[in-house]
Each structure stands twice: as C-alpha cells, then as structure tokens.
Motif scaffolding. Sequence first.
Motif, PDB file in Angstrom:
ATOM      1  N   LEU A 170       9.625  89.105   4.137  1.00 10.08           N
ATOM      2  CA  LEU A 170       8.851  90.295   3.812  1.00 10.08           C
ATOM      3  C   LEU A 170       7.736  90.447   4.837  1.00 10.08           C
ATOM      4  O   LEU A 170       7.181  89.453   5.309  1.00 10.08           O
ATOM      5  CB  LEU A 170       8.249  90.125   2.419  1.00 10.08           C
ATOM      6  CG  LEU A 170       7.395  91.266   1.863  1.00 10.08           C
ATOM      7  CD1 LEU A 170       8.296  92.391   1.393  1.00 10.08           C
ATOM      8  CD2 LEU A 170       6.544  90.757   0.704  1.00 10.08           C
ATOM      9  N   GLY A 171       7.399  91.699   5.182  1.00  9.22           N
ATOM     10  CA  GLY A 171       6.318  91.843   6.148  1.00  9.22           C
ATOM     11  C   GLY A 171       5.990  93.274   6.509  1.00  9.22           C
ATOM     12  O   GLY A 171       6.349  94.219   5.809  1.00  9.22           O
ATOM     13  N   LEU A 172       5.305  93.400   7.634  1.00 16.69           N
ATOM     14  CA  LEU A 172       4.807  94.683   8.120  1.00 16.69           C
ATOM     15  C   LEU A 172       5.211  94.882   9.581  1.00 16.69           C
ATOM     16  O   LEU A 172       5.561  93.921  10.274  1.00 16.69           O
ATOM     17  CB  LEU A 172       3.277  94.722   8.024  1.00 16.69           C
ATOM     18  CG  LEU A 172       2.650  94.616   6.641  1.00 16.69           C
ATOM     19  CD1 LEU A 172       1.165  94.310   6.763  1.00 16.69           C
ATOM     20  CD2 LEU A 172       2.870  95.900   5.857  1.00 16.69           C
ATOM     21  N   ALA A 173       5.120  96.117  10.027  1.00 18.30           N
ATOM     22  CA  ALA A 173       5.312  96.412  11.439  1.00 18.30           C
ATOM     23  C   ALA A 173       3.981  96.189  12.154  1.00 18.30           C
ATOM     24  O   ALA A 173       2.970  96.790  11.802  1.00 18.30           O
ATOM     25  CB  ALA A 173       5.770  97.849  11.617  1.00 18.30           C
ATOM     26  N   VAL A 174       3.969  95.295  13.133  1.00 17.37           N
ATOM     27  CA  VAL A 174       2.754  94.992  13.899  1.00 17.37           C
ATOM     28  C   VAL A 174       3.084  95.091  15.389  1.00 17.37           C
ATOM     29  O   VAL A 174       4.007  94.428  15.873  1.00 17.37           O
ATOM     30  CB  VAL A 174       2.224  93.582  13.567  1.00 17.37           C
ATOM     31  CG1 VAL A 174       1.014  93.250  14.427  1.00 17.37           C
ATOM     32  CG2 VAL A 174       1.872  93.483  12.084  1.00 17.37           C
ATOM     33  N   ASP A 175       2.375  95.958  16.090  1.00 14.38           N
ATOM     34  CA  ASP A 175       2.619  96.171  17.518  1.00 14.38           C
ATOM     35  C   ASP A 175       4.074  96.542  17.790  1.00 14.38           C
ATOM     36  O   ASP A 175       4.690  96.082  18.761  1.00 14.38           O
ATOM     37  CB  ASP A 175       2.229  94.923  18.326  1.00 14.38           C
ATOM     38  CG  ASP A 175       0.743  94.614  18.222  1.00 14.38           C
ATOM     39  OD1 ASP A 175      -0.048  95.559  18.065  1.00 14.38           O
ATOM     40  OD2 ASP A 175       0.374  93.421  18.284  1.00 14.38           O
ATOM     41  N   GLY A 176       4.640  97.333  16.887  1.00 16.07           N
ATOM     42  CA  GLY A 176       5.993  97.829  17.095  1.00 16.07           C
ATOM     43  C   GLY A 176       7.099  96.859  16.757  1.00 16.07           C
ATOM     44  O   GLY A 176       8.272  97.130  17.018  1.00 16.07           O
ATOM     45  N   LYS A 177       6.753  95.703  16.161  1.00 16.43           N
ATOM     46  CA  LYS A 177       7.758  94.698  15.819  1.00 16.43           C
ATOM     47  C   LYS A 177       7.561  94.227  14.379  1.00 16.43           C
ATOM     48  O   LYS A 177       6.435  94.232  13.864  1.00 16.43           O
ATOM     49  CB  LYS A 177       7.660  93.490  16.760  1.00 16.43           C
ATOM     50  CG  LYS A 177       7.915  93.820  18.220  1.00 16.43           C
ATOM     51  CD  LYS A 177       7.754  92.560  19.069  1.00 16.43           C
ATOM     52  CE  LYS A 177       7.986  92.866  20.547  1.00 16.43           C
ATOM     53  NZ  LYS A 177       7.799  91.660  21.398  1.00 16.43           N
ATOM     54  N   PRO A 178       8.633  93.799  13.712  1.00 19.25           N
ATOM     55  CA  PRO A 178       8.491  93.270  12.364  1.00 19.25           C
ATOM     56  C   PRO A 178       7.774  91.914  12.387  1.00 19.25           C
ATOM     57  O   PRO A 178       8.134  91.033  13.163  1.00 19.25           O
ATOM     58  CB  PRO A 178       9.939  93.107  11.884  1.00 19.25           C
ATOM     59  CG  PRO A 178      10.759  93.932  12.811  1.00 19.25           C
ATOM     60  CD  PRO A 178      10.046  93.901  14.126  1.00 19.25           C
ATOM     61  N   LEU A 179       6.740  91.765  11.556  1.00 19.79           N
ATOM     62  CA  LEU A 179       6.064  90.489  11.363  1.00 19.79           C
ATOM     63  C   LEU A 179       6.397  90.040   9.953  1.00 19.79           C
ATOM     64  O   LEU A 179       5.947  90.643   8.969  1.00 19.79           O
ATOM     65  CB  LEU A 179       4.553  90.632  11.539  1.00 19.79           C
ATOM     66  CG  LEU A 179       3.720  89.364  11.296  1.00 19.79           C
ATOM     67  CD1 LEU A 179       4.116  88.263  12.268  1.00 19.79           C
ATOM     68  CD2 LEU A 179       2.231  89.669  11.383  1.00 19.79           C
ATOM     69  N   LEU A 180       7.198  88.994   9.824  1.00 17.10           N
ATOM     70  CA  LEU A 180       7.773  88.612   8.537  1.00 17.10           C
ATOM     71  C   LEU A 180       7.407  87.183   8.142  1.00 17.10           C
ATOM     72  O   LEU A 180       7.232  86.312   8.995  1.00 17.10           O
ATOM     73  CB  LEU A 180       9.297  88.732   8.585  1.00 17.10           C
ATOM     74  CG  LEU A 180       9.876  90.072   9.035  1.00 17.10           C
ATOM     75  CD1 LEU A 180      11.384  89.968   9.182  1.00 17.10           C
ATOM     76  CD2 LEU A 180       9.516  91.164   8.033  1.00 17.10           C
ATOM     77  N   ARG A 181       7.314  86.972   6.834  1.00 14.88           N
ATOM     78  CA  ARG A 181       7.129  85.640   6.270  1.00 14.88           C
ATOM     79  C   ARG A 181       7.996  85.530   5.014  1.00 14.88           C
ATOM     80  O   ARG A 181       8.358  86.528   4.405  1.00 14.88           O
ATOM     81  CB  ARG A 181       5.658  85.391   5.901  1.00 14.88           C
ATOM     82  CG  ARG A 181       4.705  85.353   7.086  1.00 14.88           C
ATOM     83  CD  ARG A 181       4.925  84.127   7.945  1.00 14.88           C
ATOM     84  NE  ARG A 181       3.939  84.025   9.021  1.00 14.88           N
ATOM     85  CZ  ARG A 181       4.072  84.554  10.229  1.00 14.88           C
ATOM     86  NH1 ARG A 181       5.164  85.261  10.507  1.00 14.88           N
ATOM     87  NH2 ARG A 181       3.138  84.402  11.139  1.00 14.88           N
ATOM     88  N   ALA A 182       8.301  84.307   4.611  1.00 21.73           N
ATOM     89  CA  ALA A 182       9.084  84.076   3.397  1.00 21.73           C
ATOM     90  C   ALA A 182       8.207  84.246   2.167  1.00 21.73           C
ATOM     91  O   ALA A 182       7.143  83.636   2.068  1.00 21.73           O
ATOM     92  CB  ALA A 182       9.687  82.670   3.427  1.00 21.73           C
ATOM     93  N   TYR A 183       8.660  85.093   1.253  1.00 22.74           N
ATOM     94  CA  TYR A 183       7.944  85.323  -0.001  1.00 22.74           C
ATOM     95  C   TYR A 183       8.907  85.189  -1.172  1.00 22.74           C
ATOM     96  O   TYR A 183       9.965  85.810  -1.189  1.00 22.74           O
ATOM     97  CB  TYR A 183       7.330  86.727  -0.035  1.00 22.74           C
ATOM     98  CG  TYR A 183       5.929  86.784   0.509  1.00 22.74           C
ATOM     99  CD1 TYR A 183       4.830  86.715  -0.337  1.00 22.74           C
ATOM    100  CD2 TYR A 183       5.703  86.898   1.880  1.00 22.74           C
ATOM    101  CE1 TYR A 183       3.537  86.766   0.169  1.00 22.74           C
ATOM    102  CE2 TYR A 183       4.421  86.951   2.395  1.00 22.74           C
ATOM    103  CZ  TYR A 183       3.341  86.884   1.522  1.00 22.74           C
ATOM    104  OH  TYR A 183       2.065  86.925   2.029  1.00 22.74           O
ATOM    105  N   SER A 184       8.530  84.405  -2.153  1.00 24.25           N
ATOM    106  CA  SER A 184       9.339  84.319  -3.350  1.00 24.25           C
ATOM    107  C   SER A 184       9.224  85.609  -4.150  1.00 24.25           C
ATOM    108  O   SER A 184       8.144  86.188  -4.262  1.00 24.25           O
ATOM    109  CB  SER A 184       8.853  83.145  -4.208  1.00 24.25           C
ATOM    110  OG  SER A 184       9.651  83.004  -5.337  1.00 24.25           O
ATOM    111  N   VAL A 185      10.337  86.066  -4.694  1.00 21.05           N
ATOM    112  CA  VAL A 185      10.303  87.234  -5.575  1.00 21.05           C
ATOM    113  C   VAL A 185       9.795  86.761  -6.931  1.00 21.05           C
ATOM    114  O   VAL A 185      10.382  85.884  -7.558  1.00 21.05           O
ATOM    115  CB  VAL A 185      11.691  87.874  -5.715  1.00 21.05           C
ATOM    116  CG1 VAL A 185      11.611  89.113  -6.605  1.00 21.05           C
ATOM    117  CG2 VAL A 185      12.261  88.230  -4.349  1.00 21.05           C
ATOM    118  N   ALA A 186       8.687  87.344  -7.390  1.00 20.80           N
ATOM    119  CA  ALA A 186       8.041  86.890  -8.622  1.00 20.80           C
ATOM    120  C   ALA A 186       8.506  87.652  -9.854  1.00 20.80           C
ATOM    121  O   ALA A 186       8.028  87.403 -10.954  1.00 20.80           O
ATOM    122  CB  ALA A 186       6.521  87.002  -8.486  1.00 20.80           C
TER     123      ALA A 186
END
Length: 264
Positions: free
Chosen positions: A48-64
């Motif tokens: 899961l993540g955001l677009a930062v400087d035109g690229k996906p910035l992602l980290r692992a997030y547990s679905v709660a």
Amino acid sequence: MDAESIKLPDSLSLTKIESIKHWTDKLFSFRTARPGSFRFRSGEFIMLGLAVDGKPLLRAYSVASPYWDDGLDFYSIKVQDGPLTSRLQHVEPGDELILGKKPTGTLVLDCLKPGKRLFLFSTGTGIAPFASIIRDPETYEGYDEVILTHTCRKVSELQYGVHLLEGLREDPLLSETAPDRITYYGTTTQEDSQFTGRITDLITTGKLFDDLKINSLCPETDRVMICGSMDMLKDTAAIVEGAGLQEGSNSKPGDYVIEKAFAE
C-alpha cells in the motif's frame, strides 16, 4: 496525493480514502474503498502506498478488516521522517492510494492446525492483522476461546484494541457469539496500567495466565499468532517453541505462526 498521473504496473491498482481517525500523535487508522475484484484471507497483508516523485512508494500493510467487509481498514504508526508514513498521516477522505492486487501472509487460520484456544500476541501496530482475525466468524467456528494481547508503551496507545473489542458487541455477524468467547489483555511498558510489562515477561513468569485465570500454553490444544517488532517476534516464538509448539506455514500448518513482512 493524486496517483492517476503515473502509470501503474498490472500488479497495482488505485483506491480512495473513505475515512481516517487519529488515535494519538503517533498512531492513526484509515479506511479505503475496496476494489470489486479484491479478495483476501483475514490476517493477510498487502502493499500500500502513495505516488511520490512520479513513482509508487509502497510498504506492507496488514488489512485490519475481515474478508467479508465492504471496505479495507488499515492501522499505522506515524514516523515523522519516514518515507511513506510522514506523507500517509496527512491523507484525507477522497485522496487516492495505490493498492497491491496480491495479498499474502502467514497470519491466517489456514496456517494453523485445529485447536481449542487461540492466542493472538501483538505489540504496537502489530494488532492490525488480529483486528481482521477477531471479526472473522471462522475464528469462532474453529476455536472455543480467543485471547488477544496487545502491548504498547502508554495507555493511550491501547485505545485501538479497546475499541475493537467494544465493536464486537455491535458487529452484525458476531455480536451473539464473539464477546463471550474473546478476552482482551492490554499491557503497557512505560506507564502504569491494569497490567504492566512486556508480554514476553508476562508469559514466562506466568503472570498472564494467573491474571486471566487460565492454564499455561499447551501444544495439544493451543494455537498462537504473533505480530510485532522483530525482537518481539523472535523472543515470543522462542517462548512458544519452548512450550512445545511448532511453527506453521501456508504449505504446512502448525501450532503457531509469525509475520515478518511488516515488523515494526
């Protein structure tokens, strides 16, 4: 926060923030829309993540949230200089997030052998996958008793877990069964509270079992899930193995499981 301007690989999709709640100055939760094709098992994590400087910035997030929920819930720490959470903590309803399409993980019921009592040991935001597990009807079909422990530094950081347990009384699928079958045990390490101490110490000294008036770990009947920092995972896994429990996986169910992908 607009991710539409970047080209995403087929493994990623877009979703939108529906709501956000700040529990403390260091902890927050948020809910997103759930893509119609998105399927997962309660307890799994996703990128899961955001677009930062035109690229996906992602980290692992547990679905709660549990597998049957119409939305996707997440629980996160705020790291002021963290590449992702420094930005993620400022999202608002309507903002877009990038969501992976392939959930995975070992904190799922399928990775455990049948048992009678399920222990969920968590620290900090490690409670997130268990927020999903305790709202899954299959949990109570498989176990007579569920014990959720949550260890944080301060009492205020236990709010999320307390809120989860209170919510079970109003849950349309679980209100008649879960509240009488689940026990919540919140402990703090830097403030005095009803129960104080690291969960590893409380297990090894037997105080956890004395406080709850239950028998200690038994490999014949007990199953365990563990989620927290790397040190907590290592130490707690050693304790439960010392009690005779064997680690399980998706390919070979066992007596206990851990998840390393999103250790704090």
